[in-house]
Design a protein around this motif. Structure first.
Motif, PDB file in Angstrom:
ATOM      1  N   ASN A 219       0.918  -1.223  -0.026  1.00 43.34           N
ATOM      2  CA  ASN A 219      -0.088  -0.195   0.127  1.00 43.34           C
ATOM      3  C   ASN A 219       0.946   1.171   0.084  1.00 43.34           C
ATOM      4  N   LYS A 220       0.663   2.055  -0.952  1.00 45.49           N
ATOM      5  CA  LYS A 220       1.590   3.394  -1.126  1.00 45.49           C
ATOM      6  C   LYS A 220       0.409   4.462  -1.313  1.00 45.49           C
ATOM      7  N   ALA A 221       0.026   4.812  -0.240  1.00 43.38           N
ATOM      8  CA  ALA A 221      -1.196   5.807  -0.516  1.00 43.38           C
ATOM      9  C   ALA A 221      -0.735   7.273  -0.504  1.00 43.38           C
ATOM     10  N   GLY A 222      -1.487   8.149  -0.921  1.00 44.95           N
ATOM     11  CA  GLY A 222      -1.421   9.584  -0.915  1.00 44.95           C
ATOM     12  C   GLY A 222      -1.674  10.125  -2.092  1.00 44.95           C
ATOM     13  N   ALA A 223      -2.072  11.617  -2.259  1.00 45.34           N
ATOM     14  CA  ALA A 223      -2.407  12.369  -3.234  1.00 45.34           C
ATOM     15  C   ALA A 223      -3.230  11.782  -4.203  1.00 45.34           C
ATOM     16  N   THR A 224      -4.492  11.245  -3.633  1.00 42.47           N
ATOM     17  CA  THR A 224      -5.507  10.756  -4.460  1.00 42.47           C
ATOM     18  C   THR A 224      -4.924   9.287  -5.352  1.00 42.47           C
ATOM     19  N   GLY A 225      -4.112   8.648  -4.863  1.00 39.62           N
ATOM     20  CA  GLY A 225      -3.565   7.584  -5.275  1.00 39.62           C
ATOM     21  C   GLY A 225      -2.384   7.850  -6.289  1.00 39.62           C
ATOM     22  N   THR A 226      -2.140   9.099  -6.471  1.00 38.34           N
ATOM     23  CA  THR A 226      -0.860   9.314  -7.764  1.00 38.34           C
ATOM     24  C   THR A 226       0.477   8.994  -7.167  1.00 38.34           C
ATOM     25  N   ILE A 227       0.561   8.870  -5.680  1.00 44.25           N
ATOM     26  CA  ILE A 227       2.041   8.566  -5.338  1.00 44.25           C
ATOM     27  C   ILE A 227       2.318   7.103  -5.882  1.00 44.25           C
ATOM     28  N   GLY A 228       1.571   6.260  -5.484  1.00 38.63           N
ATOM     29  CA  GLY A 228       1.644   4.631  -5.924  1.00 38.63           C
ATOM     30  C   GLY A 228       1.691   4.616  -7.477  1.00 38.63           C
ATOM     31  N   ALA A 229       0.998   5.452  -8.058  1.00 36.98           N
ATOM     32  CA  ALA A 229       0.873   5.397  -9.676  1.00 36.98           C
ATOM     33  C   ALA A 229       2.328   5.684 -10.030  1.00 36.98           C
ATOM     34  N   SER A 230       2.745   6.880  -9.689  1.00 34.27           N
ATOM     35  CA  SER A 230       4.108   7.341 -10.063  1.00 34.27           C
ATOM     36  C   SER A 230       5.117   6.229  -9.813  1.00 34.27           C
ATOM     37  N   GLN A 231       4.819   5.668  -8.746  1.00 35.18           N
ATOM     38  CA  GLN A 231       6.179   4.638  -8.444  1.00 35.18           C
ATOM     39  C   GLN A 231       5.869   3.355  -9.414  1.00 35.18           C
ATOM     40  N   VAL A 232       4.813   3.152  -9.817  1.00 36.14           N
ATOM     41  CA  VAL A 232       4.813   1.929 -10.819  1.00 36.14           C
ATOM     42  C   VAL A 232       5.105   2.521 -12.419  1.00 36.14           C
ATOM     43  N   ALA A 233       4.929   3.608 -12.628  1.00 34.87           N
ATOM     44  CA  ALA A 233       5.271   4.266 -13.881  1.00 34.87           C
ATOM     45  C   ALA A 233       6.779   4.195 -14.010  1.00 34.87           C
TER      46      ALA A 233
END
Length: 322
Positions: free
Chosen positions: A64-78
């Protein structure tokens, strides 16, 4: 002699690459969930991960990498290596809403390989116990909103969330206006709705189904293109006289852009087999979720349609996350 050596090197390289592709997965796969544990996206990820691990005979780990409306985790995967070992399990927000509300370090259309939409659920318009005696249908709600524009409150799980944008779309389609009250998550929004601190909300059906069944919240219409099997007596908005309000919240799986085609095919097949497995799908459908499990091409096309639609709603409503 040099030509033979060159051929040998090329052949060995190709054989090694083929061997690596065939070996996938030879280590644990990580699913990044860009929200806290316990929410709808996290629940979907954990259910799918267990069955997917069985399919691939490999461990699937949830992070779980929560924060900024889900964009923190999405950035990590990108930014992750495109090797099929890092996936993003997410709601619609980081893929089709956040790009129109904030500056991102990734481009949803450019930086991900789309694998599948796992499940979707319509939203449902529910009213608080205080409001329930005043309304029996959507037309009654419209009369209330037109009698006191901007005074009746609509709770949401946060600015830019599916429930917030559905309310905005509802106001745009009907020429009405309510008072948006954003919360930090769906749970506190529902609690205040139950306590009549707020008047109405467009909640994900699965999140409020128990309260509807118990009679604590009154459901007036669903945003699906058909009635929900778990609420067969509740009409769609089209049936209630409001067109253009077909909305689904959804959870999906993407990978970093550039994963090998054969790995993408294996991932897509394993994910969809896991999602469709009765041990996974039945608990979902019992809560009002609908299994989608579509193809990568269908998902990519859907993402483009959803992104364009919510961009229009956000611009028309002059919505910001501030």
């Amino acid at each position: 002699m040099q030509r033979n050596a060159f051929k040998w090197i090329v052949g060995a390289t190709l054989m090694a690459a083929a061997g690596l592709a065939q070996a996938w997965p030879d280590k644990p796969i990580t699913m990044i969930v860009p929200f806290p544990p316990g929410g709808a996206t996290d629940s979907v990820a954990r259910a799918v991960a267990n069955k997917m691990g069985e399919q691939l005979k490999q461990t699937v780990v949830i992070e779980n990498k929560a924060g900024a409306t889900g964009t923190i985790g999405a950035s990590q995967v990108a930014r992750a290596a495109p090797d099929g070992y890092t996936l993003l399990v997410t709601s619609l927000a980081p893929l089709v809403v956040a790009p129109h509300l904030m500056k991102l370090t990734y481009d949803p259309a450019r930086d991900f390989t789309y694998l599948t939409v796992a499940v979707q659920t319509p939203n449902v318009l529910v009213v608080s116990p205080r409001i329930a005696p005043m309304v029996n249908n959507v037309q009654d709600v419209l009369k209330l909103l037109k009698s006191k524009p901007g005074e009746f409150s609509f709770a949401s799980s946060g600015a830019g969330s599916s429930d917030h944008l559905t309310a905005e779309l509802f106001w745009q389609k009907t020429g009405t206006k309510g008072l948006h009250v954003p919360y930090k998550g769906g749970a506190p929004a529902i609690q205040d709705l139950l306590g009549s601190q707020v008047d109405m909300s467009f909640q994900n059906l699965n999140a409020v189904l128990p309260h509807i069944k118990s009679g604590k919240l009154k459901a007036l219409a669903v945003t699906g293109d058909k009635r929900s099997p778990v609420l067969p007596d509740v009409p769609t908005f089209a049936e209630a006289g409001v067109s253009g309000l077909t909305v689904y919240a959804w959870q999906a799986v993407v990978a970093p852009k550039g994963i090998p085609a054969d790995v993408q095919a294996k991932l897509s097949a394993a994910l969809n087999a896991a999602i469709k497995d009765p041990a996974v799908s039945k608990p979902f459908t019992d809560l009002g979720l609908e299994v989608v499990a579509n193809s990568p091409d269908a998902f990519a096309k859907f993402q483009q349609q959803e992104s364009a639609r919510w961009k229009s709603v956000i611009q028309t409503g002059n919505i910001s996350v501030q």
